[in-house]
Design an enzyme around this catalytic site. Structure first.
Site, PDB file in Angstrom:
ATOM      1  CG  HIS A 108     -36.966  97.674  18.608  1.00 52.25           C
ATOM      2  ND1 HIS A 108     -37.239  98.280  19.810  1.00 52.25           N
ATOM      3  CD2 HIS A 108     -35.831  96.956  18.791  1.00 52.25           C
ATOM      4  CE1 HIS A 108     -36.305  97.922  20.694  1.00 52.25           C
ATOM      5  NE2 HIS A 108     -35.439  97.129  20.088  1.00 52.25           N
ATOM      6  CD  GLU A 116     -35.070  92.780  20.325  1.00 47.25           C
ATOM      7  OE1 GLU A 116     -33.854  92.832  20.574  1.00 47.25           O
ATOM      8  OE2 GLU A 116     -35.719  93.776  19.970  1.00 47.25           O
ATOM      9  CD  GLU A 175     -36.071 100.606  22.461  1.00 47.17           C
ATOM     10  OE1 GLU A 175     -35.457 101.132  21.521  1.00 47.17           O
ATOM     11  OE2 GLU A 175     -35.520  99.876  23.317  1.00 47.17           O
ATOM     12  CB  SER A 217     -30.245  92.168  28.742  1.00 42.94           C
ATOM     13  OG  SER A 217     -30.994  93.331  29.081  1.00 42.94           O
ATOM     14  CE  LYS A 247     -32.146  99.304  21.780  1.00 41.14           C
ATOM     15  NZ  LYS A 247     -32.909  98.893  22.956  1.00 41.14           N
ATOM     16  CG  ASN A 263     -31.316  98.541  17.785  1.00 43.92           C
ATOM     17  OD1 ASN A 263     -31.103  99.641  17.265  1.00 43.92           O
ATOM     18  ND2 ASN A 263     -32.449  98.252  18.408  1.00 43.92           N
ATOM     19  N   GLY A 267     -32.892  96.229  27.454  1.00 45.69           N
ATOM     20  CA  GLY A 267     -32.258  97.358  28.139  1.00 45.69           C
ATOM     21  C   GLY A 267     -32.368  97.293  29.656  1.00 45.69           C
TER      22      GLY A 267
END
Ligand code: PGA
Length: 249
Positions: free
Chosen positions: A95, A167, A97, A208, A11, A9, A173
């Site tokens: 996701h 996730e 985010e 991560s 991003k 990904n 991150g």
């Protein structure tokens, strides 16, 4: 047996030039590998050039987001059919985010999942708990609730045709990863929720993942691959993570 899948990904990173370079390098070096599938998720504006760079490489391409609408007056949105038209095989749905920064509810995520499959894309449904939810012992309730919302709209069999990425929000991150045991426990719970139709559903871990922790995560029985953010932006490192998946599966 679920299909081992390694997903990158990207991003909102990269220029047209850097995205194409990264794709070319992955494509060149991935060619011989048949035992796992690799897919990259560039920013939407780079999908076309990345797709050209990946022709014949066996590396699949996906989009990071889509709209649930088919067409019409939705300024700035991109439909599933448009992504399919560009050569996408996969699309990320829900996701964290998107959920937290752009307010996507479980209902919207479910609609996007359905729209993706209707256009022939394979949705990767992202689920995961926040740190607070984990500390309050709600991890499995949150994750299964996120999955149930999609099952309600799409049906269990269709959810099992997709991919699910667990996730934990606190691991994305942050450099902090779920331990292989923590991840396996949730993956096992997801597998149980899906039941018999989910026996071949690919369950990815994300948060991560890097070349130091990939092997142990991929060594868990219910972890079929990884959704990798930061560590997918550099070809050698990402290929190394992919290699570790192949070795474990
Ligand atoms: P990360 O991102 O690997 O940088 O934690 C994973 C993701 O957001 O999919």
């Amino acid at each position: 047996m679920a299909n081992p899948l390694i997903a990158g990904n990207w991003k909102m990173h990269g220029t047209a030039e850097s995205a194409t370079q990264l794709a070319s390098q992955l494509g060149r070096q991935w060619m011989a590998k048949g035992s796992a599938e690799m897919v990259v998720f560039p920013p939407a504006v780079h999908i076309s050039s990345v797709a050209s760079a990946l022709v014949g490489s066996g590396v699949a391409i996906g989009a990071q987001n889509l709209t649930q609408h088919h067409n019409g007056a939705f300024t700035g949105e991109i439909s599933a059919a448009m992504l399919s038209d560009l050569g996408c095989k996969y699309v990320l749905v829900g996701h964290s985010e998107r959920r937290t920064l752009f307010g996507e509810s479980n209902g919207t995520v479910a609609e996007k999942f359905v729209a993706a499959q209707a256009a022939g894309l394979i949705p990767i449904l992202c689920v995961g708990e926040t740190l607070q939810q984990r500390q309050q012992g709600q991890t499995m309730a949150v994750v299964s609730g996120q999955i149930s919302a999609v099952i309600e709209q799409a049906g269990l069999d269709r959810v099992c045709d997709g991919v699910i990425a667990y996730e934990p929000v606190w691991a994305i991150g942050t450099g902090e990863t779920a331990s292989p045991q923590q991840a396996q426990q949730v993956h096992k719970g997801i597998r149980a929720q899906l039941g018999a139709p989910g026996i071949n559903t690919s369950l990815l871990y994300g948060g991560s993942v890097n070349s130091d922790n990939a092997s142990q995560l991929f060594g868990q029985p219910d972890i079929d691959g990884g959704l990798v953010g930061g560590a997918s932006l550099e070809a050698d490192g990402f290929l190394n993570i992919a290699q570790q998946l192949i070795e474990q599966k």
